[in-house]
Scaffold this motif. Structure first.
Motif, PDB file in Angstrom:
ATOM      1  N   GLU A 164       0.823  -1.205   0.000  1.00  0.00           N
ATOM      2  CA  GLU A 164       0.000   0.000   0.000  1.00  0.00           C
ATOM      3  C   GLU A 164       0.859   1.258   0.000  1.00  0.00           C
ATOM      4  O   GLU A 164       0.506   2.260  -0.619  1.00  0.00           O
ATOM      5  CB  GLU A 164      -0.952  -0.010   1.199  1.00  0.00           C
ATOM      6  N   TRP A 171      -1.626   5.551  -6.986  1.00  0.00           N
ATOM      7  CA  TRP A 171      -3.067   5.310  -7.058  1.00  0.00           C
ATOM      8  C   TRP A 171      -3.813   5.935  -5.887  1.00  0.00           C
ATOM      9  O   TRP A 171      -3.288   6.023  -4.780  1.00  0.00           O
ATOM     10  CB  TRP A 171      -3.339   3.804  -7.036  1.00  0.00           C
ATOM     11  N   ALA A 173      -6.563   5.735  -2.827  1.00  0.00           N
ATOM     12  CA  ALA A 173      -6.658   4.669  -1.822  1.00  0.00           C
ATOM     13  C   ALA A 173      -7.553   3.524  -2.265  1.00  0.00           C
ATOM     14  O   ALA A 173      -7.230   2.346  -2.053  1.00  0.00           O
ATOM     15  CB  ALA A 173      -7.163   5.250  -0.502  1.00  0.00           C
ATOM     16  N   GLU A 174      -8.697   3.836  -2.901  1.00  0.00           N
ATOM     17  CA  GLU A 174      -9.610   2.763  -3.291  1.00  0.00           C
ATOM     18  C   GLU A 174      -9.001   1.873  -4.374  1.00  0.00           C
ATOM     19  O   GLU A 174      -9.239   0.663  -4.403  1.00  0.00           O
ATOM     20  CB  GLU A 174     -10.950   3.340  -3.764  1.00  0.00           C
ATOM     21  N   ASP A 175      -8.190   2.455  -5.251  1.00  0.00           N
ATOM     22  CA  ASP A 175      -7.548   1.653  -6.290  1.00  0.00           C
ATOM     23  C   ASP A 175      -6.399   0.829  -5.724  1.00  0.00           C
ATOM     24  O   ASP A 175      -6.115  -0.270  -6.211  1.00  0.00           O
ATOM     25  CB  ASP A 175      -7.033   2.552  -7.418  1.00  0.00           C
ATOM     26  N   THR A 177      -6.438  -0.484  -2.754  1.00  0.00           N
ATOM     27  CA  THR A 177      -7.127  -1.626  -2.139  1.00  0.00           C
ATOM     28  C   THR A 177      -7.550  -2.637  -3.192  1.00  0.00           C
ATOM     29  O   THR A 177      -7.424  -3.854  -3.001  1.00  0.00           O
ATOM     30  CB  THR A 177      -8.363  -1.136  -1.361  1.00  0.00           C
ATOM     31  N   ARG A 178      -8.055  -2.151  -4.340  1.00  0.00           N
ATOM     32  CA  ARG A 178      -8.471  -3.042  -5.425  1.00  0.00           C
ATOM     33  C   ARG A 178      -7.284  -3.841  -5.966  1.00  0.00           C
ATOM     34  O   ARG A 178      -7.380  -5.056  -6.163  1.00  0.00           O
ATOM     35  CB  ARG A 178      -9.113  -2.224  -6.550  1.00  0.00           C
ATOM     36  N   ARG A 234      -2.523  10.707  -8.283  1.00  0.00           N
ATOM     37  CA  ARG A 234      -3.589  11.242  -7.430  1.00  0.00           C
ATOM     38  C   ARG A 234      -4.077  12.585  -7.928  1.00  0.00           C
ATOM     39  O   ARG A 234      -5.242  12.901  -7.883  1.00  0.00           O
ATOM     40  CB  ARG A 234      -3.079  11.350  -5.981  1.00  0.00           C
ATOM     41  N   HIS A 237      -6.207  12.009 -10.944  1.00  0.00           N
ATOM     42  CA  HIS A 237      -7.466  11.425 -10.525  1.00  0.00           C
ATOM     43  C   HIS A 237      -8.392  12.506 -10.002  1.00  0.00           C
ATOM     44  O   HIS A 237      -9.575  12.534 -10.311  1.00  0.00           O
ATOM     45  CB  HIS A 237      -7.198  10.370  -9.436  1.00  0.00           C
ATOM     46  N   GLU A 241     -12.075  13.809 -11.528  1.00  0.00           N
ATOM     47  CA  GLU A 241     -13.281  13.837 -10.728  1.00  0.00           C
ATOM     48  C   GLU A 241     -13.936  15.219 -10.751  1.00  0.00           C
ATOM     49  O   GLU A 241     -15.150  15.365 -10.833  1.00  0.00           O
ATOM     50  CB  GLU A 241     -12.979  13.417  -9.286  1.00  0.00           C
TER      51      GLU A 241
END
Length: 243
Positions: A164, A171, A173-175, A177-178, A234, A237, A241
């Protein structure tokens, strides 16, 4: 893939580019171990002074000091993963920058985690590691289970947290984790390599740098397929958004 990453990280640790970071990491690890040792010794000394055994049971008093020395040494072994977590969080961006620049010059460089987030990750990592290893320490006197619990628990924690930290440079955080969930077996195996290194005296002092370099290489190799070749920065990203 994993074996290639392990050998690449091993070469990296002893390369001139990382030599200064390795020595700084070893120095910080030793300093933290000494501080923990002094703290535990002081606590034990306070306990003995509050329970004066020497006057009535001098033999028990001597045995307690001997046991304390051995016990504190074992305690340090179980606390080493937590200390390694703190050191890894502190040096990971420095290691990642060197590894990325040297081995992946054509790729966009990762972004260092904001100080607050890096501190949070490091403290969370250390806290989880401390909790898990304290439980493992309680099982120390159960042969066959003690080492197994220590190894499995740290393989999972070290694999998850180091990955992580490395992937978080690219990436959201959600990516992260994925990605970790999609490659959980490989990440766990990498964590097992780092956990095994922790069991080797002296060599375990380089665990933070080796683990960081290993996960940087592993993350790069896991994201080389067409769907994941260009990791999301980030800032990119966030701009997507907002648009």
């Amino acid at each position: 893939m994993l074996i290639q990453s392990v050998f690449a990280a091993a070469r990296e640790v002893f390369s001139p580019a990382l030599r200064r970071i390795v020595w700084k990491s070893i120095g910080l690890t030793v300093a933290l171990l000494v501080l923990v040792w002094l703290g535990l010794t002081k606590l034990f000394d306070i306990f003995l002074n509050n329970h004066d055994l020497s006057a009535t049971y001098p033999i028990i008093d001597s045995f307690a000091f001997f046991l304390a020395g051995f016990g504190l040494f074992i305690a340090l072994i179980y606390l080493l993963p937590a200390i390694s977590a703190i050191v890894a969080g502190y040096f990971l961006d420095d290691v990642a920058e060197v590894v990325e620049r040297k081995n992946y010059p054509a790729d966009s460089p990762g972004q260092p985690l904001p100080f607050g987030k890096a501190l949070f990750y490091g403290l969370r990592f250390a806290g989880l590691s401390l909790l898990v290893n304290l439980v493992a320490l309680l099982l120390f006197f159960i042969p066959g289970i003690n080492i197994g619990v220590f190894f499995i628990a740290n393989a999972y924690l070290l694999g998850r947290e180091y990955f992580e930290l490395a992937a978080g440079r690219f990436w959201p955080a959600e990516d992260v984790t994925r990605l970790r969930a999609e490659h959980r077996g490989t990440v766990l195996a990498a964590g097992a390599v780092v956990a095994a290194l922790l069991l080797v005296p002296v060599v375990n002092l380089i665990t933070p740098i080796f683990g960081a370099a290993l996960m940087v290489h592993l993350h790069k190799k896991l994201t080389q397929n067409p769907a994941e070749r260009m990791p999301l920065r980030r800032d990119n990203h966030a701009s997507i958004e907002k648009a």
